[in-house]
Each structure stands twice: as C-alpha cells, then as structure tokens.
Design a protein around this motif. Structure first.
Motif, PDB file in Angstrom:
ATOM      1  N   ALA A   1       0.591  -1.117  -0.634  1.00  0.00           N
ATOM      2  CA  ALA A   1       0.173  -0.039  -0.204  1.00  0.00           C
ATOM      3  C   ALA A   1       0.758   1.056   0.126  1.00  0.00           C
ATOM      4  O   ALA A   1       0.796   2.174  -0.315  1.00  0.00           O
ATOM      5  CB  ALA A   1      -1.285   0.161   0.890  1.00  0.00           C
ATOM      6  N   LEU A   2       1.842   1.388   0.560  1.00  0.00           N
ATOM      7  CA  LEU A   2       2.891   2.490   0.655  1.00  0.00           C
ATOM      8  C   LEU A   2       3.232   2.472  -0.279  1.00  0.00           C
ATOM      9  O   LEU A   2       3.749   3.335  -1.000  1.00  0.00           O
ATOM     10  CB  LEU A   2       3.702   2.365   1.913  1.00  0.00           C
ATOM     11  N   LEU A   3       3.607   1.487  -1.079  1.00  0.00           N
ATOM     12  CA  LEU A   3       4.453   1.323  -2.489  1.00  0.00           C
ATOM     13  C   LEU A   3       3.824   2.143  -3.343  1.00  0.00           C
ATOM     14  O   LEU A   3       3.430   2.574  -4.590  1.00  0.00           O
ATOM     15  CB  LEU A   3       5.416   0.097  -2.436  1.00  0.00           C
ATOM     16  N   LEU A   4       2.295   1.767  -3.262  1.00  0.00           N
ATOM     17  CA  LEU A   4       1.241   2.432  -4.116  1.00  0.00           C
ATOM     18  C   LEU A   4       1.251   3.744  -4.216  1.00  0.00           C
ATOM     19  O   LEU A   4       0.631   3.998  -5.303  1.00  0.00           O
ATOM     20  CB  LEU A   4      -0.107   1.571  -4.479  1.00  0.00           C
ATOM     21  N   SER A   5       0.580   4.171  -2.944  1.00  0.00           N
ATOM     22  CA  SER A   5       0.682   5.461  -3.014  1.00  0.00           C
ATOM     23  C   SER A   5       1.244   6.445  -3.182  1.00  0.00           C
ATOM     24  O   SER A   5       1.560   7.304  -3.362  1.00  0.00           O
ATOM     25  CB  SER A   5       0.524   5.499  -1.158  1.00  0.00           C
ATOM     26  N   TRP A   6       3.185   5.899  -2.989  1.00  0.00           N
ATOM     27  CA  TRP A   6       4.503   6.878  -3.461  1.00  0.00           C
ATOM     28  C   TRP A   6       4.053   6.934  -5.139  1.00  0.00           C
ATOM     29  O   TRP A   6       4.548   7.594  -4.889  1.00  0.00           O
ATOM     30  CB  TRP A   6       5.633   5.350  -2.740  1.00  0.00           C
ATOM     31  N   SER A   7       3.549   5.627  -5.455  1.00  0.00           N
ATOM     32  CA  SER A   7       3.771   5.556  -7.492  1.00  0.00           C
ATOM     33  C   SER A   7       3.015   6.530  -7.911  1.00  0.00           C
ATOM     34  O   SER A   7       2.775   6.928  -9.198  1.00  0.00           O
ATOM     35  CB  SER A   7       3.378   4.195  -7.495  1.00  0.00           C
ATOM     36  N   SER A   8       1.735   6.420  -7.580  1.00  0.00           N
ATOM     37  CA  SER A   8       1.191   7.319  -7.517  1.00  0.00           C
ATOM     38  C   SER A   8       0.669   9.048  -7.226  1.00  0.00           C
ATOM     39  O   SER A   8       0.673   9.693  -7.573  1.00  0.00           O
ATOM     40  CB  SER A   8      -0.800   6.872  -7.127  1.00  0.00           C
ATOM     41  N   GLY A   9       2.081   8.782  -6.640  1.00  0.00           N
ATOM     42  CA  GLY A   9       2.164  10.930  -5.882  1.00  0.00           C
ATOM     43  C   GLY A   9       1.269  10.925  -4.637  1.00  0.00           C
ATOM     44  O   GLY A   9       1.286  12.717  -4.762  1.00  0.00           O
ATOM     45  N   THR A  10       0.536  10.125  -3.737  1.00  0.00           N
ATOM     46  CA  THR A  10       0.122  10.576  -3.170  1.00  0.00           C
ATOM     47  C   THR A  10       0.529  10.244  -1.791  1.00  0.00           C
ATOM     48  O   THR A  10       0.158  10.868  -0.785  1.00  0.00           O
ATOM     49  CB  THR A  10      -1.689   9.847  -3.053  1.00  0.00           C
ATOM     50  N   LEU A  11       1.753   9.902  -1.484  1.00  0.00           N
ATOM     51  CA  LEU A  11       2.657   9.387  -0.160  1.00  0.00           C
ATOM     52  C   LEU A  11       2.880  10.673  -0.221  1.00  0.00           C
ATOM     53  O   LEU A  11       4.171  11.004  -0.715  1.00  0.00           O
ATOM     54  CB  LEU A  11       3.394   8.169   0.220  1.00  0.00           C
ATOM     55  N   ASN A  12       3.009  11.447   1.457  1.00  0.00           N
ATOM     56  CA  ASN A  12       3.901  12.671   1.607  1.00  0.00           C
ATOM     57  C   ASN A  12       3.709  12.881   3.130  1.00  0.00           C
ATOM     58  O   ASN A  12       3.221  11.565   3.544  1.00  0.00           O
ATOM     59  CB  ASN A  12       3.439  13.856   1.171  1.00  0.00           C
ATOM     60  N   TRP A  13       4.692  13.555   4.121  1.00  0.00           N
ATOM     61  CA  TRP A  13       4.714  13.386   5.496  1.00  0.00           C
ATOM     62  C   TRP A  13       3.283  13.124   6.534  1.00  0.00           C
ATOM     63  O   TRP A  13       3.111  12.681   7.180  1.00  0.00           O
ATOM     64  CB  TRP A  13       5.875  14.067   6.049  1.00  0.00           C
ATOM     65  N   ASN A  14       2.767  14.078   5.247  1.00  0.00           N
ATOM     66  CA  ASN A  14       1.378  14.262   5.443  1.00  0.00           C
ATOM     67  C   ASN A  14       0.402  13.277   6.184  1.00  0.00           C
ATOM     68  O   ASN A  14      -0.773  12.460   7.157  1.00  0.00           O
ATOM     69  CB  ASN A  14       0.569  15.765   5.495  1.00  0.00           C
ATOM     70  N   THR A  15       0.488  12.415   4.410  1.00  0.00           N
ATOM     71  CA  THR A  15      -0.721  11.568   4.250  1.00  0.00           C
ATOM     72  C   THR A  15      -0.469  10.159   5.476  1.00  0.00           C
ATOM     73  O   THR A  15      -1.178   9.515   5.710  1.00  0.00           O
ATOM     74  CB  THR A  15      -0.617  11.126   2.775  1.00  0.00           C
ATOM     75  N   PHE A  16       1.243  10.452   5.428  1.00  0.00           N
ATOM     76  CA  PHE A  16       1.739   9.354   5.855  1.00  0.00           C
ATOM     77  C   PHE A  16       1.426   9.244   7.035  1.00  0.00           C
ATOM     78  O   PHE A  16       0.661   7.923   8.067  1.00  0.00           O
ATOM     79  CB  PHE A  16       3.518   9.261   5.625  1.00  0.00           C
TER      80      PHE A  16
END
Length: 434
Positions: free
Chosen positions: A256-271
């Motif tokens: 899920a973290l990799l999927l979120s990172w690849s879609s550009g939605t993973l940042n410190w706030n969302t994490f």
C-alpha cells in the motif's frame, strides 16, 4: 438469586450505561466488574488484570492494526479514481451502466480495506460526483453505494472477521476464505437488481454515452493493475498458504505504501494521518475486545450463558427457528451499536446456543457478518448511513430509504446462506482440507 433476574439486571445495566453515551468498552468493564463484585466471591482485580492481558496478548490480533493501516493509506491515495477510470469503460454497455461501478468498486476496495465505512467513503468521494454529473438517478447512486459499502465487512481481509475469529478462537484464514463466495454472491445480487431496475426505469437513466473502442478500454484497465496486484499479494498469499493473515497484513502495508508512493499521494502528511487514524481505530477495537473478554469471564462466573443455553434447549427450537430469532435480535441490536460491538457483546452468550444447535462456527461467522452488514444501513446508528449523510447532506432516514432495496437483498443473501451452508463452507473445506 435467580439467574433470569441476574441476566435481566445485567442487561438493563448495560443498556443504561450505553444510553448515557459512554464508550462501549467502559460500559462493558463497568457492568462486568459490578457483576463479579456483587454476585461472586472471586478477586475482581486479579480477574480483570489476567483477562485483559490474555485478551490483548493474542498473535492473531496483530493483523488488525496492519490491515486497518493498509486501508487508511489507500483511503488517502488515488485508488478510487483509478478504479473508476478502469471499470467505467467496461460497464457502459451493461443494463444500469455506471451504477455498477459503485458495486464493483466497493467489492474491489473491500478486498484491500476490511472496513465498511472506509469502503463507502473511498468509493463515494469519486463516484457520487461523477454519477450526478452524468445524470444518473440520485436515489440509485446513493442506494448502490450504501449497500455495496457493506462488502467491506465480508470480503477479506475483513476487520470484523478478525475480531470474530479472535473472540471465538476460530481460524482467521478459514474465515477469510469462507467470506469470498458470499461476498461475490452479494455483488451478483446487487448488480442483478440494478440491471433489472434500469430496464424497468429506462426514463430515469441518462442517455447512452459514446462507445469506447476495445483498445481504449484495455488501456484504461491498466489503472486497475496496482490494486489487483495488492489483492493478489495480500489475499492470494493467505489462500495459497504462503502467509498467515498477520504476515500478509505486513506485506499489504508495504505494498500500500509503494502504491501510494507510485501514485504521488504519499507524503509526510498523508503518512502521519494514516498512521494516527489506524492507531486510533486499533486502540478503540482493542479496548472493546478487552472489555468484552472481561464481560465473558464475568458472565461465566454468574452462569448466565450456561443457563441461557439450557433454557434455549428446553424450547426445542429448530436451527432455522433459532437463526430467525437471532437475525431479528442482531438487526435490532445493530440499530444502536456498531458491528464490532455487536459481535463482541453477544459472542459469549450466543456461542453456547450455536454449539448446542450443532451449527458450524465458521459458517456462523459469515452469517453473523451478513446480518451485521444489514445493520450498517439501518438507522439510527448505521455507520454507512452516517458516512453518506456527511457526503450528500441528506437526512439519515432519507438515505436509509434509498438503501432499503439493498437491505432486502441482504435478507435474501441470509436466507440463501442458511438454506445452502456450502455457499460459505465449500471453499474453506476444499482449499484447507489438508
């Protein structure tokens, strides 16, 4: 003191505690503590400490926060947009067209979430504005979402099945596998109803959109690949016997973290938001489970479950009559409590009856979850109704009326699962026969 009077007193005490608005876990602890102090001569403090430790020190429960965290991460990703864009080209030629996206989208997200409210919110935030913009009937758009959102409770990895498995000491992997066919059956029932409704109410359907070339549909389907990979990685590893639910949950968080990172939605706030959301939900569930375990022990000391099972046995109810009575009981209880609370509150009392009736506990878990699904769209405390009320601004009772056909379809599903138990049992018996 007569056991019946004790049971009524404890029940009224629980209702009074819940009516004050205090936390369910606190009510459980309070009533259980009062029962032990007033009715039996055992050291209440020692029993409380050992019971809470035993309930918390369960390896099976470690899957719970991981699956919740996985759902929280995906809730903050672009998953719903990708699913809408990937599914909609294929739905345009079906009767009901894009209304099916709600159902299939919820079914897919349920396979990576485990939460009914999260499934409803994630799919709804994308599909409702799109369906409204394209002229779809609002009643059906909201109704399909309300009903299909409950699939998050049934299709694995289901949080409530983990809770049930921990409370009844049943295999969580077997429960997950048992939920697959009933989940698919509910999807088929929902889609069949939408197709029939759309053919009978063609005036309420928007004009047909321009057809999409086959190659463009295949290209759009690529947006589904990441979430399908996640489902295969998590659920497939459990079915194949490669990983226990806890190990699969850890893999799911990483994917899920990799999927979120690849879609550009993973940042410190969302994490951090996802981590804190998962922490709060996990602590709430763990607190309720600890309270329920203490209540179970207290009930055991008072002898109420044993006496109740004996009394039910003296009524000579057939298994079907018992299940009919339990269905009504669970739906009414679900009008006032969330699904997890319903399961943990009733397990200690209900299980002796179920075992005496000779019902399979894996099968009963699936039956119970479908009935609890029904309560998710019944006012005044239907969690899916709360989510949709917040998203649409409609009165909760109006949303409930929109969801009524799907409530009735769940009643049909319960009847089918009761009449044909192999719907739930065939897959676990054949896949895990060894």
């Amino acid at each position: 003191m007569d056991t019946t009077i004790i049971a009524i007193g404890l029940g009224l005490g629980m209702l009074a505690a819940l009516a004050t608005g205090i936390w369910v876990a606190v009510a459980l602890f309070g009533v259980a503590l009062a029962a032990i102090v007033l009715l039996v001569s055992v050291p209440a403090g020692t029993v409380l400490a050992t019971t809470v430790w035993g309930a918390s020190n369960s390896w099976d429960l470690t899957a719970l926060p991981m699956f919740i965290w996985m759902g929280e991460i995906l809730f903050r990703s672009r998953l719903s947009e990708d699913m809408f864009e990937g599914l909609s080209p294929w739905m345009r030629n079906l009767p009901g067209r894009l209304l099916h996206v709600n159902i299939l989208g919820c079914g897919i997200f349920a396979a990576v979430s485990g939460s009914s409210a999260a499934t409803t919110a994630t799919i709804g935030k994308m599909s409702l504005p799109e369906l409204k913009k394209r002229g779809y009937d609002e009643r059906m758009a909201i109704g399909t979402l309300a009903g299909s959102g409950t699939l998050g409770l049934l299709i694995p990895p289901s949080i409530i099945l983990i809770v049930y498995g921990a409370a009844t000491e049943q295999s969580i992997a077997r429960l997950f596998i048992a939920g697959v066919v009933p989940g698919i059956m509910l999807c088929v029932l929902f889609m069949g109803y939408v197709a029939v409704w759309s053919m009978l109410n063609s005036a309420k359907m928007p004009p047909k959109e321009e057809p999409i070339a086959l190659w463009d549909r295949i290209r759009a389907t690529r947006r589904l690949f990441p979430v399908l990979l996640l489902i295969v990685g998590v659920v497939g590893s459990i079915y194949a016997g490669l990983a226990a639910p806890t190990e699969a949950a850890a893999v799911g968080v990483l994917l899920a973290l990799l999927l979120s990172w690849s879609s550009g939605t993973l940042n410190w706030n969302t994490f951090s938001l996802a981590l804190m959301g998962a922490t709060r939900t996990s602590c709430m569930i763990a607190f309720i489970l600890a309270g329920a375990a203490f209540m179970t022990v207290a009930m055991g000391f008072t002898g109420i479950p044993r006496e109740l099972a004996t009394w039910i046995g003296s009524l000579n109810l057939t298994p079907y009559e018992l299940l009919a009575a339990l269905t009504i009981f669970f739906v009414v209880l679900g009008c006032f409590l969330d699904g997890i609370s319903v399961v943990v509150l009733t397990t200690s009392v209900i299980l002796p009856m179920i075992e005496q009736a000779g019902l399979d506990l894996i099968w009963f878990g699936i039956y119970l979850v479908i009935v609890v699904e029904m309560s998710q769209i019944t006012p005044p405390v239907g969690f899916n109704l709360f989510v949709l009320q917040g998203m649409t601004g409609h009165n909760i009772f109006k949303v409930a009326r929109m969801a009524l056909p799907f409530f009735l379809l769940m009643v049909v599903a319960v009847v089918l699962v009761v009449a044909f138990p192999q719907i739930a049992l065939w897959l676990p018996h054949n896949m895990m026969a060894h």
